[in-house]
Enzyme design. Structure first.
Site, PDB file in Angstrom:
ATOM      1  N   GLU A 128       0.829  -1.214   0.000  1.00 35.39           N
ATOM      2  CA  GLU A 128       0.000   0.000   0.000  1.00 35.39           C
ATOM      3  C   GLU A 128       0.861   1.260   0.000  1.00 35.39           C
ATOM      4  O   GLU A 128       0.548   2.232  -0.666  1.00 35.39           O
ATOM      5  CB  GLU A 128      -0.917   0.019   1.242  1.00 35.39           C
ATOM      6  CG  GLU A 128      -1.923  -1.102   1.296  1.00 35.39           C
ATOM      7  CD  GLU A 128      -2.967  -1.014   0.199  1.00 35.39           C
ATOM      8  OE1 GLU A 128      -2.604  -1.215  -0.970  1.00 35.39           O
ATOM      9  OE2 GLU A 128      -4.143  -0.769   0.514  1.00 35.39           O
ATOM     10  N   THR A 181      -5.899   6.754  -5.393  1.00 39.52           N
ATOM     11  CA  THR A 181      -5.877   6.915  -3.933  1.00 39.52           C
ATOM     12  C   THR A 181      -4.842   7.958  -3.518  1.00 39.52           C
ATOM     13  O   THR A 181      -5.089   8.765  -2.617  1.00 39.52           O
ATOM     14  CB  THR A 181      -5.562   5.563  -3.255  1.00 39.52           C
ATOM     15  OG1 THR A 181      -6.562   4.636  -3.654  1.00 39.52           O
ATOM     16  CG2 THR A 181      -5.575   5.673  -1.745  1.00 39.52           C
TER      17      THR A 181
HETATM   18  N1  HSE Z   1      -8.287   4.663   3.803  1.00 39.88           N
HETATM   19  C1  HSE Z   1      -7.806   4.818   2.465  1.00 39.88           C
HETATM   20  C2  HSE Z   1      -8.213   6.188   1.973  1.00 39.88           C
HETATM   21  C3  HSE Z   1      -8.435   3.773   1.591  1.00 39.88           C
HETATM   22  O1  HSE Z   1      -9.358   6.563   2.193  1.00 39.88           O
HETATM   23  O2  HSE Z   1      -7.390   6.894   1.413  1.00 39.88           O
HETATM   24  C4  HSE Z   1      -8.021   3.829   0.151  1.00 39.88           C
HETATM   25  O3  HSE Z   1      -8.813   2.947  -0.626  1.00 39.88           O
END
Ligand code: HSE
Length: 306
Positions: A128, A181
């Site tokens: 990630e 993201t």
């Molecule tokens: N928690 C992360 C965000 C998830 O909201 O950026 C990304 O899919």
């Protein structure tokens, strides 16, 4: 055992008020990762289907995560990796997380399980970090563990799952536009007001308590967010219209899945869920936007061998 094929489910993260700390996996949707041993010490991505992604092992989340695991063991074994993706990245359904989770779960099996599921989470988080710039765990942890998952703390990492109502259904609406993201994280405020904090803490307590006591009204009242949703909903086409369609059809609540563009609604019976799904789906169809929609239970199994 020389090769292993693992399924790792897609996930919904944030769940309204829980930015970076809440998530749950879906049923039937996820990546298949096939890992086999090599005679040398290289990591080689043989094939990726379902999305156009780098096979460069320093850039691909799966190999970044595997490398983190091998470094922790001071191991230099080599593996071939093939990934069948269900959903491309930038969907808000934890696409990169499924690949990282599937990859480290498979390698752990081939190495005779030196790590528990929970111990594998930090390695998948490195995947990630490489894709979004932040090692957030709210997609990888639920995909790995199964169930409604809470990240109470990142440092030290403290992750656990909580009970939720068995009847709870998730209506998933994925308009096929990409929201990266990394960008969706960059546009968020770096500070929040005390007023917003108070509202967020109340909703967080309300959501968890509602889930644990099967109180659907409380779940619905708590499924709001004053931090990420107000900024990110602008990246999602027809957000307000889709929300209105869901709420008109008696959704328990509605919000963004992860960083979007997927949104989701909760329902507590399948007839209502289907009405919500078709009305939200029509909003996109009417506007000429390709959309995938489906109803899912919360998956309690997490990653597993196929
Ligand atoms: N928690 C992360 C965000 C998830 O909201 O950026 C990304 O899919």
């Amino acid at each position: 055992m020389n090769e292993v094929r693992v399924f790792a489910p897609n996930t919904i993260s944030n769940v309204g008020c829980g930015y970076d700390v809440l998530g749950f996996p879906l049923e039937g949707l996820g990546d298949e990762v096939l890992v086999s041993r090599r005679n040398d010490s290289s990591l080689v991505i043989k094939e990726i289907t379902g999305a156009d992604l780098p096979i460069n092992t320093e850039k691909n989340v799966a190999t970044v995560a595997i490398q983190a695991l091998l470094n922790a063991l001071d191991e230099n074994k080599g593996f071939n990796i093939s990934i069948k993706k269900s959903i491309p990245p930038g969907s808000g359904l934890g696409s990169s997380a499924c690949s990282s989770v599937g990859a480290v779960y498979a390698v752990n099996e081939l190495l005779n399980k030196p790590f528990s599921r929970k111990e594998l989470v930090p390695f998948a988080m490195e995947g990630e970090r490489s894709s979004s710039g932040q090692a957030h765990a709210d997609n990888v942890a639920p995909s790995m563990l199964g169930g409604f998952t809470i990240i109470r703390s990142y440092n030290p990492l403290d992750i656990f799952t909580i009970p939720f109502p068995e009847e709870l259904l998730t209506v998933v609406i994925y308009p096929k536009v990409e929201v990266k993201t990394e960008y969706a994280k960059k546009i968020l405020p770096t500070e929040i007001s005390l007023k917003d904090g108070i509202q967020q803490w109340g909703n967080m307590a309300g959501l968890i308590s509602g889930l644990m006591s099967n109180d659907f009204d409380r779940i619905g009242r708590s499924l709001t967010d004053s931090v990420a949703v107000p900024v990110r909903k602008k990246l999602i086409p027809h957000y307000d219209e889709v929300e209105e369609a869901a709420m008109k059809n008696r959704a328990i609540g509605f919000t963004i899945s992860g960083s979007g563009p997927t949104t989701f609604a909760f329902a507590n019976d399948s007839e209502t869920a289907e009405k919500i799904r078709s009305s939200c789906h029509s909003v996109y169809e009417k506007n000429g936007i390709e959309v995938l929609s489906f109803v899912s239970k919360i998956n309690t199994q997490g990653a597993h061998i196929l």
